[in-house]
Design an enzyme around this catalytic site. Structure first.
Site, PDB file in Angstrom:
ATOM      1  N   LYS A  13       0.835  -1.504  -0.711  1.00 20.26           N
ATOM      2  CA  LYS A  13       0.554   0.057  -0.313  1.00 20.26           C
ATOM      3  C   LYS A  13       0.696   1.330  -0.391  1.00 20.26           C
ATOM      4  O   LYS A  13       1.015   2.201  -1.042  1.00 20.26           O
ATOM      5  CB  LYS A  13      -0.721   0.041   1.484  1.00 20.26           C
ATOM      6  N   ARG A 127      11.518  -6.109   4.869  1.00 18.80           N
ATOM      7  CA  ARG A 127      10.976  -4.618   4.797  1.00 18.80           C
ATOM      8  C   ARG A 127      11.949  -3.633   5.551  1.00 18.80           C
ATOM      9  O   ARG A 127      12.725  -4.486   7.229  1.00 18.80           O
ATOM     10  CB  ARG A 127       9.625  -4.719   5.621  1.00 18.80           C
ATOM     11  N   ARG A 173      -1.472  -9.166  13.345  1.00 18.10           N
ATOM     12  CA  ARG A 173      -2.011  -7.794  12.034  1.00 18.10           C
ATOM     13  C   ARG A 173      -2.537  -9.084  10.639  1.00 18.10           C
ATOM     14  O   ARG A 173      -3.687  -8.062  10.424  1.00 18.10           O
ATOM     15  CB  ARG A 173      -0.378  -7.497  11.856  1.00 18.10           C
TER      16      ARG A 173
HETATM   17  P1  AMP Z   1       0.340   0.277   9.346  1.00 15.65           P
HETATM   18  O1  AMP Z   1       1.706   1.558   8.799  1.00 15.65           O
HETATM   19  O2  AMP Z   1      -0.274   1.266   7.854  1.00 15.65           O
HETATM   20  O3  AMP Z   1       1.126  -0.731   8.583  1.00 15.65           O
HETATM   21  O4  AMP Z   1      -0.036   0.646  10.869  1.00 15.65           O
HETATM   22  C1  AMP Z   1       0.722   0.349  11.982  1.00 15.65           C
HETATM   23  C2  AMP Z   1      -0.490  -0.363  12.267  1.00 15.65           C
HETATM   24  O5  AMP Z   1      -1.016   1.093  13.120  1.00 15.65           O
HETATM   25  C3  AMP Z   1      -1.125  -0.947  12.769  1.00 15.65           C
HETATM   26  O6  AMP Z   1      -1.227  -2.390  12.892  1.00 15.65           O
HETATM   27  C4  AMP Z   1      -2.400  -0.987  13.356  1.00 15.65           C
HETATM   28  O7  AMP Z   1      -2.391  -1.159  14.854  1.00 15.65           O
HETATM   29  C5  AMP Z   1      -2.310   1.060  14.145  1.00 15.65           C
HETATM   30  N1  AMP Z   1      -3.260   1.968  12.752  1.00 15.65           N
HETATM   31  C6  AMP Z   1      -3.558   2.116  10.855  1.00 15.65           C
HETATM   32  N2  AMP Z   1      -3.683   2.734  10.395  1.00 15.65           N
HETATM   33  C7  AMP Z   1      -5.109   2.115  11.545  1.00 15.65           C
HETATM   34  C8  AMP Z   1      -6.571   2.789  11.537  1.00 15.65           C
HETATM   35  N3  AMP Z   1      -7.528   3.092  10.051  1.00 15.65           N
HETATM   36  N4  AMP Z   1      -7.334   1.937  12.372  1.00 15.65           N
HETATM   37  C9  AMP Z   1      -6.608   1.801  13.572  1.00 15.65           C
HETATM   38  N5  AMP Z   1      -5.619   0.929  13.592  1.00 15.65           N
HETATM   39  C10 AMP Z   1      -4.569   1.419  12.387  1.00 15.65           C
END
Ligand code: AMP
Length: 223
Positions: A13, A127, A173
């Site tokens: 993403k 990563r 996750r």
């Molecule tokens: P990401 O960098 O998008 O992988 O997000 C890292 C972590 O942040 C995720 O595993 C969630 O714990 C939290 N997080 C990010 N975006 C959201 C969201 N829209 N809703 C809830 N938790 C989020």
């Protein structure tokens, strides 16, 4: 233009969003990045979010929605935004629709990325991310390694591994994704704005290839 990046962790993403941001000239806003910045700065929100993030759980909806609602008020995103990692629950998607409707806007395109699960795990543990917050270039030690080990090709800063990029946390996750986020595929399918793509080495298609396809799709369909 409002674009959403949807997909399990490690599907690319962020990579697709960062290329689209340059091509379309609209900012990429990653809720994960915002939470990580708060964690680094030790804010109250950061301390709270860390409890969830470190376990691979989602941060509660009310906190995340409020954060995005405020971000959508800022001047740099009035012409367009690429939301990377938001929404992640049906509640978040519904609230986003409400917030946008009040502004006379809507979700224009949802880019839904899928990758085979075994590839996801391999990708996440290898990563590495540039520690420079202005750069944040993402590398993969196998698919896309930096020229010099541990150093960003673009800005020369140190590369780091996210704390939650380990096998145990990735599994939870992925569970959060399948239980809470994957229903959004149907949600946006019904809205008619879903663009799905497979990102996988098995078909020789990586994030950068999908970004090209999405950019063409946006142009061809006048989105
Ligand atoms: P990401 O960098 O998008 O992988 O997000 C890292 C972590 O942040 C995720 O595993 C969630 O714990 C939290 N997080 C990010 N975006 C959201 C969201 N829209 N809703 C809830 N938790 C989020």
């Amino acid at each position: 233009m409002v674009i959403i990046m949807l997909g399990a962790p490690g599907t690319g993403k962020g990579t697709v969003a960062s290329i689209l941001t340059k091509k379309l000239g609209i900012p990429q806003v990653s809720t994960g990045d915002i939470f990580r910045k708060h964690i680094k700065e030790g804010t109250k929100l950061g301390k709270l979010a860390e409890k969830y993030i470190s376990k691979g759980n989602l941060v509660p909806d009310d906190i995340t929605i409020g954060l995005v609602e405020n971000r959508l008020e800022e001047s740099d995103v009035q012409e367009g935004i690429i939301l990377d990692g938001f929404p992640r629950t049906v509640k978040q998607a519904e609230e986003l629709d409400n917030i946008l409707e009040k502004k006379g806007k809507k979700v224009d395109l949802v880019v839904n990325l899928t990758t085979p699960e075994e590839e996801i795990i391999e990708r996440i543990v290898s990563r590495r991310i540039c520690s420079n917050q202005e750069c944040k270039t993402v590398y993969n030690l196998i698919l896309n390694p930096p020229k010099q080990e541990g150093i960003c090709d673009k800005c020369g800063s140190e590369l780091v591994q996210r704390k939650d990029d380990n096998v145990e946390t990735v599994k939870s996750r992925l569970n959060s994704y399948f239980e809470q986020t994957s229903p959004l595929v149907e949600y946006y399918e019904k809205q008619g704005n879903l663009y799905s793509a497979l990102v996988s080495k098995t078909i020789d298609k990586l994030g950068k290839d999908v970004a090209e396809d999405v950019a063409k799709y946006i142009k061809d369909n006048n989105i």
